[in-house]
Scaffold this motif. Structure first.
Motif, PDB file in Angstrom:
ATOM      1  N   ALA A 250       0.837  -1.212   0.000  1.00  0.00           N
ATOM      2  CA  ALA A 250       0.000   0.000   0.000  1.00  0.00           C
ATOM      3  C   ALA A 250       0.871   1.262   0.000  1.00  0.00           C
ATOM      4  CB  ALA A 250      -0.918  -0.001   1.216  1.00  0.00           C
ATOM      5  N   THR A 251       2.027   1.189   0.672  1.00  0.00           N
ATOM      6  CA  THR A 251       2.959   2.332   0.695  1.00  0.00           C
ATOM      7  C   THR A 251       3.510   2.580  -0.701  1.00  0.00           C
ATOM      8  OG1 THR A 251       3.562   1.755   2.948  1.00  0.00           O
ATOM      9  CG2 THR A 251       5.102   3.180   1.760  1.00  0.00           C
ATOM     10  N   ALA A 252       3.948   1.492  -1.350  1.00  0.00           N
ATOM     11  CA  ALA A 252       4.504   1.627  -2.702  1.00  0.00           C
ATOM     12  C   ALA A 252       3.426   2.133  -3.662  1.00  0.00           C
ATOM     13  CB  ALA A 252       5.067   0.286  -3.162  1.00  0.00           C
ATOM     14  N   ASP A 253       2.197   1.634  -3.527  1.00  0.00           N
ATOM     15  CA  ASP A 253       1.111   2.084  -4.419  1.00  0.00           C
ATOM     16  C   ASP A 253       0.808   3.560  -4.196  1.00  0.00           C
ATOM     17  OD1 ASP A 253       0.967  -0.476  -5.347  1.00  0.00           O
ATOM     18  OD2 ASP A 253      -0.825  -1.020  -4.197  1.00  0.00           O
ATOM     19  N   PHE A 254       0.761   3.967  -2.938  1.00  0.00           N
ATOM     20  CA  PHE A 254       0.458   5.367  -2.608  1.00  0.00           C
ATOM     21  C   PHE A 254       1.513   6.285  -3.230  1.00  0.00           C
ATOM     22  CE2 PHE A 254       0.723   9.166   0.007  1.00  0.00           C
ATOM     23  CZ  PHE A 254      -0.610   9.520   0.162  1.00  0.00           C
ATOM     24  N   LEU A 255       2.775   5.939  -3.044  1.00  0.00           N
ATOM     25  CA  LEU A 255       3.860   6.758  -3.598  1.00  0.00           C
ATOM     26  C   LEU A 255       3.837   6.715  -5.119  1.00  0.00           C
ATOM     27  CD1 LEU A 255       6.722   5.640  -1.187  1.00  0.00           C
ATOM     28  CD2 LEU A 255       5.661   7.905  -1.258  1.00  0.00           C
ATOM     29  N   GLY A 256       3.499   5.528  -5.649  1.00  0.00           N
ATOM     30  CA  GLY A 256       3.527   5.306  -7.094  1.00  0.00           C
ATOM     31  C   GLY A 256       2.539   6.180  -7.858  1.00  0.00           C
ATOM     32  N   ALA A 257       1.514   6.690  -7.153  1.00  0.00           N
ATOM     33  CA  ALA A 257       0.557   7.584  -7.815  1.00  0.00           C
ATOM     34  C   ALA A 257       1.202   8.946  -8.076  1.00  0.00           C
ATOM     35  CB  ALA A 257      -0.684   7.742  -6.940  1.00  0.00           C
ATOM     36  N   GLN A 258       2.255   9.258  -7.334  1.00  0.00           N
ATOM     37  CA  GLN A 258       2.868  10.583  -7.411  1.00  0.00           C
ATOM     38  C   GLN A 258       4.230  10.585  -8.087  1.00  0.00           C
ATOM     39  OE1 GLN A 258       2.082  12.132  -3.347  1.00  0.00           O
ATOM     40  NE2 GLN A 258       3.279  13.924  -3.979  1.00  0.00           N
ATOM     41  N   VAL A 259       4.951   9.464  -7.947  1.00  0.00           N
ATOM     42  CA  VAL A 259       6.352   9.441  -8.372  1.00  0.00           C
ATOM     43  C   VAL A 259       6.694   8.016  -8.808  1.00  0.00           C
ATOM     44  CG1 VAL A 259       7.171   9.010  -6.000  1.00  0.00           C
ATOM     45  CG2 VAL A 259       8.686  10.169  -7.599  1.00  0.00           C
ATOM     46  N   ASP A 260       7.678   7.862  -9.691  1.00  0.00           N
ATOM     47  CA  ASP A 260       8.076   6.506 -10.086  1.00  0.00           C
ATOM     48  C   ASP A 260       8.659   5.756  -8.892  1.00  0.00           C
ATOM     49  OD1 ASP A 260       7.381   6.655 -12.782  1.00  0.00           O
ATOM     50  OD2 ASP A 260       9.245   7.675 -13.286  1.00  0.00           O
ATOM     51  N   VAL A 261       8.196   4.532  -8.689  1.00  0.00           N
ATOM     52  CA  VAL A 261       8.762   3.661  -7.656  1.00  0.00           C
ATOM     53  C   VAL A 261       9.429   2.500  -8.383  1.00  0.00           C
ATOM     54  CG1 VAL A 261       8.298   2.206  -5.646  1.00  0.00           C
ATOM     55  CG2 VAL A 261       6.979   4.300  -5.982  1.00  0.00           C
ATOM     56  N   LEU A 262      10.741   2.381  -8.219  1.00  0.00           N
ATOM     57  CA  LEU A 262      11.509   1.354  -8.935  1.00  0.00           C
ATOM     58  C   LEU A 262      12.395   0.590  -7.977  1.00  0.00           C
ATOM     59  CD1 LEU A 262      12.575   3.538 -12.011  1.00  0.00           C
ATOM     60  CD2 LEU A 262      10.853   1.717 -11.981  1.00  0.00           C
ATOM     61  N   PRO A 263      12.471  -0.734  -8.090  1.00  0.00           N
ATOM     62  CA  PRO A 263      11.731  -1.624  -8.977  1.00  0.00           C
ATOM     63  C   PRO A 263      10.208  -1.492  -8.770  1.00  0.00           C
ATOM     64  CG  PRO A 263      13.464  -2.798  -7.780  1.00  0.00           C
ATOM     65  CD  PRO A 263      13.354  -1.453  -7.177  1.00  0.00           C
ATOM     66  N   GLY A 264       9.446  -1.890  -9.787  1.00  0.00           N
ATOM     67  CA  GLY A 264       7.995  -1.676  -9.801  1.00  0.00           C
ATOM     68  C   GLY A 264       7.220  -2.609  -8.895  1.00  0.00           C
ATOM     69  N   PRO A 265       5.902  -2.408  -8.835  1.00  0.00           N
ATOM     70  CA  PRO A 265       5.045  -3.139  -7.880  1.00  0.00           C
ATOM     71  C   PRO A 265       5.051  -4.656  -8.055  1.00  0.00           C
ATOM     72  CG  PRO A 265       3.740  -1.762  -9.395  1.00  0.00           C
ATOM     73  CD  PRO A 265       5.173  -1.419  -9.625  1.00  0.00           C
ATOM     74  N   ARG A 266       5.210  -5.143  -9.292  1.00  0.00           N
ATOM     75  CA  ARG A 266       5.158  -6.597  -9.494  1.00  0.00           C
ATOM     76  C   ARG A 266       6.336  -7.273  -8.806  1.00  0.00           C
ATOM     77  NH1 ARG A 266       5.468 -10.245 -14.200  1.00  0.00           N
ATOM     78  NH2 ARG A 266       4.775 -12.229 -13.307  1.00  0.00           N
ATOM     79  N   ALA A 267       7.523  -6.677  -8.944  1.00  0.00           N
ATOM     80  CA  ALA A 267       8.721  -7.269  -8.316  1.00  0.00           C
ATOM     81  C   ALA A 267       8.537  -7.322  -6.804  1.00  0.00           C
ATOM     82  CB  ALA A 267       9.952  -6.448  -8.673  1.00  0.00           C
ATOM     83  N   LEU A 268       7.972  -6.260  -6.254  1.00  0.00           N
ATOM     84  CA  LEU A 268       7.765  -6.208  -4.804  1.00  0.00           C
ATOM     85  C   LEU A 268       6.751  -7.278  -4.381  1.00  0.00           C
ATOM     86  CD1 LEU A 268       8.751  -4.427  -2.470  1.00  0.00           C
ATOM     87  CD2 LEU A 268       6.746  -2.983  -2.813  1.00  0.00           C
ATOM     88  N   ALA A 269       5.629  -7.362  -5.100  1.00  0.00           N
ATOM     89  CA  ALA A 269       4.573  -8.312  -4.737  1.00  0.00           C
ATOM     90  C   ALA A 269       5.091  -9.752  -4.812  1.00  0.00           C
ATOM     91  CB  ALA A 269       3.372  -8.128  -5.654  1.00  0.00           C
TER      92      ALA A 269
ATOM     93  N   SER B 242       8.200 -10.917  -4.703  1.00  0.00           N
ATOM     94  CA  SER B 242       9.257 -11.296  -3.769  1.00  0.00           C
ATOM     95  C   SER B 242       8.798 -11.235  -2.316  1.00  0.00           C
ATOM     96  CB  SER B 242      10.489 -10.424  -3.996  1.00  0.00           C
ATOM     97  OG  SER B 242      10.119  -9.087  -3.854  1.00  0.00           O
ATOM     98  N   GLN B 243       7.622 -10.665  -2.063  1.00  0.00           N
ATOM     99  CA  GLN B 243       7.106 -10.665  -0.683  1.00  0.00           C
ATOM    100  C   GLN B 243       6.418 -11.978  -0.334  1.00  0.00           C
ATOM    101  OE1 GLN B 243       4.595  -7.198  -0.309  1.00  0.00           O
ATOM    102  NE2 GLN B 243       6.315  -5.891   0.238  1.00  0.00           N
ATOM    103  N   ASP B 244       6.235 -12.820  -1.316  1.00  0.00           N
ATOM    104  CA  ASP B 244       5.448 -14.040  -1.094  1.00  0.00           C
ATOM    105  C   ASP B 244       6.191 -15.237  -1.705  1.00  0.00           C
ATOM    106  OD1 ASP B 244       3.637 -16.106  -1.060  1.00  0.00           O
ATOM    107  OD2 ASP B 244       1.986 -14.952  -1.897  1.00  0.00           O
ATOM    108  N   ARG B 245       6.677 -16.114  -0.832  1.00  0.00           N
ATOM    109  CA  ARG B 245       7.462 -17.254  -1.330  1.00  0.00           C
ATOM    110  C   ARG B 245       6.692 -18.100  -2.333  1.00  0.00           C
ATOM    111  NH1 ARG B 245      12.212 -18.292   1.552  1.00  0.00           N
ATOM    112  NH2 ARG B 245      12.286 -17.371   3.622  1.00  0.00           N
ATOM    113  N   LEU B 246       5.361 -18.190  -2.135  1.00  0.00           N
ATOM    114  CA  LEU B 246       4.583 -19.015  -3.060  1.00  0.00           C
ATOM    115  C   LEU B 246       4.545 -18.364  -4.450  1.00  0.00           C
ATOM    116  CD1 LEU B 246       2.923 -21.591  -3.387  1.00  0.00           C
ATOM    117  CD2 LEU B 246       0.883 -20.291  -2.725  1.00  0.00           C
ATOM    118  N   SER B 247       4.278 -17.063  -4.515  1.00  0.00           N
ATOM    119  CA  SER B 247       4.271 -16.384  -5.831  1.00  0.00           C
ATOM    120  C   SER B 247       5.629 -16.488  -6.492  1.00  0.00           C
ATOM    121  CB  SER B 247       3.968 -14.895  -5.711  1.00  0.00           C
ATOM    122  OG  SER B 247       2.975 -14.641  -4.827  1.00  0.00           O
TER     123      SER B 247
END
Ligand code: AMP
Length: 365
Positions: A85-104, A106-111
């Motif tokens: 949610a933090t990355a998404d909130f910031l991402g509306a205003q400024v580029d967040v890199l690496p992007g949301p998919r990489a974060l999502a 790597s936060q979940d061993r199953l994914s």
């Protein structure tokens, strides 16, 4: 600013997280003429000492996040447990890199494992575990020993428990507080290695030499380059890292940790996990390469050309954990060694306080 393809010197890079990785990113950024603004909930963070600006606030504090986003030209992070949610909130205003998919992912061993499977990259045998019945069924299938790991928020061996012959499944599940998990078959590996790949905004990719890692008490103890690997295996490891970076449309430095299994004189690679950030097993690049992992991460997110990943020296990186950093005087005097300390006020057992890179002229590989 959003969509700014190339940042000019003088631009400000926002870093979420204030640990040693943030500190070394900020130092590398400064060497290219950038300013860094570090955002971290912990006011004692080592990265603050070397940053041009700091925010001490919770990752859920939207007013602080909005002000931070307004003060920087790009945002990156130094640990993967930044709330999405933090990355998404910031991402509306400024580029967040690496992007949301990489974060999502790597936060979940199953994914993470499902991504690897989808790419045809081998992983250890595994099963998703949501409850005790699921764990018992998974144990039937994968056998013992095996390792139960929480899907989220695991690092340095936290959130995992080995299940051996005779161990009680319910006790193991209780040990990870009954959280959603994966059970992994135990891998009898010959070595652990990692591949560090950097990918630019234009898709340009460069991979560092493969590193051999030794863990002690679940914490990385040493990283050695070159790794003892057949050249074909090293090439395959580099290829895996590049493939994962490509699949995630990744921008920045990505670490891919792998097991090397030997059977019938052949080496096989299994991916253990990925980290969407600069990584402890890449600290040797500060002194073994022309351009370090930290500088290359900054170059990538700034839209700059990537720097050379060529290794000019052989290197052994040794972490200084807890009281080991008290040896700083001896280490500072050691020929061929370069000492890096993180400026942490308090040394606690298990806490990474610094590292030393022991460098020798390149011999092979
Ligand atoms: P991880 O948190 O997944 O990086 O695991 C930490 C360390 O535990 C790894 O670096 C390995 O040394 C060991 N380990 C993790 N998973 C396995 C496995 N499936 N089989 C054998 N050892 C493992």
């Amino acid at each position: 600013m959003k969509g700014e393809a190339v940042l000019r010197p003088g631009a400000t890079i926002g870093i979420l997280g204030g640990g040693q990785l943030g500190r070394m990113l900020a130092t590398a950024a400064a060497e290219l003429g950038f300013r860094c603004h570090v955002y971290c909930p912990d006011g004692e963070s080592p990265a603050f000492d070397v940053a041009a600006a700091r925010t001490v606030a919770a990752y859920e504090n939207e007013a602080a996040l909005a002000a931070f986003a307004g003060s920087v030209d790009v945002v990156t992070y130094e640990f993967e447990n930044v709330p999405s949610a933090t990355a998404d909130f910031l991402g509306a205003q400024v580029d967040v890199l690496p992007g949301p998919r990489a974060l999502a992912v790597s936060q979940d061993r199953l994914s993470e494992k499902e991504l690897m499977q989808g790419l045809g990259i081998p992983v250890a045998p595994f099963a998703a575990v949501d409850d005790l019945a699921g764990l018992e069924a998974a144990l039937e299938r994968l056998g013992r020993p095996s390792i139960l790991k929480t899907r989220r928020f695991g690092y340095d061996g936290k959130g995992q428990v080995a299940i051996r012959a005779g161990d009680d499944a319910a006790a193991a599940f209780a040990a990870i507080a009954g959280k959603p998990a994966v059970l992994e078959g135990f891998v009898t590996f010959a070595r652990e290695v990692s591949a560090l790949v950097v990918r630019g905004r234009n898709g340009e990719t460069a991979v560092y030499d493969i590193v051999e890692n030794v863990h002690r008490n679940h914490i990385l103890a040493t990283s050695t380059v070159p790794a003892k690997l057949a050249e074909a295996t090293a090439e395959a490891a580099r290829g895996i890292a590049a493939k994962v970076a490509e699949a995630l449309d990744y921008v920045g430095l990505l670490a891919v940790e792998m097991f090397v299994v030997e059977a019938d004189g052949e080496e096989r690679l299994l991916v253990n996990e990925i980290a969407p950030r600069v990584h402890n097993s890449g600290h040797w690049t500060q002194d073994g390469c022309l351009v370090s992992q930290f500088e290359n991460h900054i170059r990538a997110i700034a839209g700059w050309p990537l720097g050379s990943t060529i290794r000019h020296s052989d290197a052994v990186m040794t972490n200084l954990v807890g009281a080991e950093a008290d040896e700083w005087q001896r280490l500072a005097a050691e020929p061929g060694a370069r000492l890096h300390l993180y400026g942490k006020a308090e040394s606690r057992p298990g806490r990474k306080m610094g590292h030393v890179n022991r460098i020798a002229p390149r011999q092979q590989g």
